[in-house]
Design a protein around this motif. Structure first.
Motif, short mmCIF file in Angstrom:
data_model
loop_
_atom_site.label_atom_id
_atom_site.label_comp_id
_atom_site.label_asym_id
_atom_site.label_seq_id
_atom_site.Cartn_x
_atom_site.Cartn_y
_atom_site.Cartn_z
N SER A 1 0.83 -1.21 0.00
CA SER A 1 0.00 0.00 0.00
C SER A 1 0.86 1.26 0.00
N LEU A 2 1.95 1.24 0.77
CA LEU A 2 2.86 2.39 0.78
C LEU A 2 3.54 2.57 -0.58
N ILE A 3 3.90 1.47 -1.22
CA ILE A 3 4.49 1.52 -2.56
C ILE A 3 3.51 2.17 -3.53
N LYS A 4 2.27 1.72 -3.48
CA LYS A 4 1.23 2.27 -4.36
C LYS A 4 1.04 3.77 -4.09
N LEU A 5 0.94 4.14 -2.83
CA LEU A 5 0.75 5.53 -2.44
C LEU A 5 1.89 6.41 -2.95
N TYR A 6 3.12 6.02 -2.64
CA TYR A 6 4.26 6.85 -3.00
C TYR A 6 4.49 6.89 -4.51
N TYR A 7 4.21 5.81 -5.20
CA TYR A 7 4.39 5.84 -6.66
C TYR A 7 3.38 6.80 -7.28
N LYS A 8 2.15 6.77 -6.77
CA LYS A 8 1.12 7.70 -7.29
C LYS A 8 1.49 9.15 -7.01
N GLU A 9 2.20 9.40 -5.92
CA GLU A 9 2.57 10.76 -5.54
C GLU A 9 3.90 11.21 -6.12
N SER A 10 4.57 10.33 -6.87
CA SER A 10 5.93 10.64 -7.32
C SER A 10 6.01 11.84 -8.27
N ASP A 11 4.93 12.18 -8.92
CA ASP A 11 4.92 13.38 -9.77
C ASP A 11 4.68 14.66 -8.97
N LYS A 12 4.12 14.50 -7.76
CA LYS A 12 3.72 15.66 -6.97
C LYS A 12 4.67 15.96 -5.80
N LYS A 13 5.23 14.91 -5.21
CA LYS A 13 6.09 15.07 -4.03
C LYS A 13 7.51 14.68 -4.38
N GLN A 14 8.44 15.54 -4.02
CA GLN A 14 9.84 15.35 -4.40
C GLN A 14 10.44 14.04 -3.86
N ASP A 15 10.12 13.68 -2.62
CA ASP A 15 10.74 12.50 -2.02
C ASP A 15 9.92 11.23 -2.18
N ALA A 16 8.79 11.31 -2.86
CA ALA A 16 7.89 10.15 -2.97
C ALA A 16 8.53 8.98 -3.69
N LEU A 17 9.25 9.23 -4.77
CA LEU A 17 9.86 8.12 -5.51
C LEU A 17 10.93 7.43 -4.67
#
Length: 149
Positions: free
Chosen positions: A43-59
């Motif tokens: 779930s965290l992988i899914k969340l952070y991948y979806k946010e990778s365009d918006k949040k600098q540290d998400a990827l």
């Protein structure tokens, strides 16, 4: 039991801040439960991948949780098989998206050798990524890119 990884996962896309809070709490809550910890990581992988365009540290966070889930896999596999065998069911290991997701990220970053290692590791565990050519096809594509460098 209180709030679970399912609650956090269900919030992804509608309330990512709350989803993250729940899932990070679940990570510590499930530290001794490899099955629930695996699904928390997914779930965290899914969340952070979806946010990778918006949040600098998400990827970077996504990569971190992929690596954590890959490291957890042997314990998850053992616990999952034991749990479902105990219930009288012949267990089939579910798809493990952390391997595929990390290989995709590394490939996009042109880290072909790292992507190749992840794919080979997935095959060592007998995993499939549910694509037409599987990890085998991904490996061939990566080997071609490495040879062209």
């Amino acid at each position: 039991m209180g709030i679970s990884w399912v609650d956090g996962s269900n919030l992804i896309g509608s309330d990512n801040v709350q989803a993250e809070l729940i899932l990070l709490n679940c990570e510590s809550q499930y530290k001794d439960n490899p099955i629930d910890l695996h699904f928390t990581y997914n779930s965290l992988i899914k969340l952070y991948y979806k946010e990778s365009d918006k949040k600098q540290d998400a990827l970077d966070k996504c990569v971190n949780y992929c690596l954590k889930d890959i490291a957890l896999f042997p314990k998850f596999q053992k616990a999952y098989i034991a749990e479902y065998t105990h219930r009288g069911v012949t267990p089939m290991i579910p798809r493990i998206p952390s391997f595929q997701q990390l290989a995709i990220i590394y490939e996009k970053q042109r880290k072909y050798k790292q992507a190749l290692q992840i794919c080979k590791r997935a095959l060592e565990f007998g995993l499939h990524d549910n694509t037409k050519d599987g990890f085998e096809g991904r490996i061939k594509k990566l080997e071609k890119k490495i040879s062209q460098q």
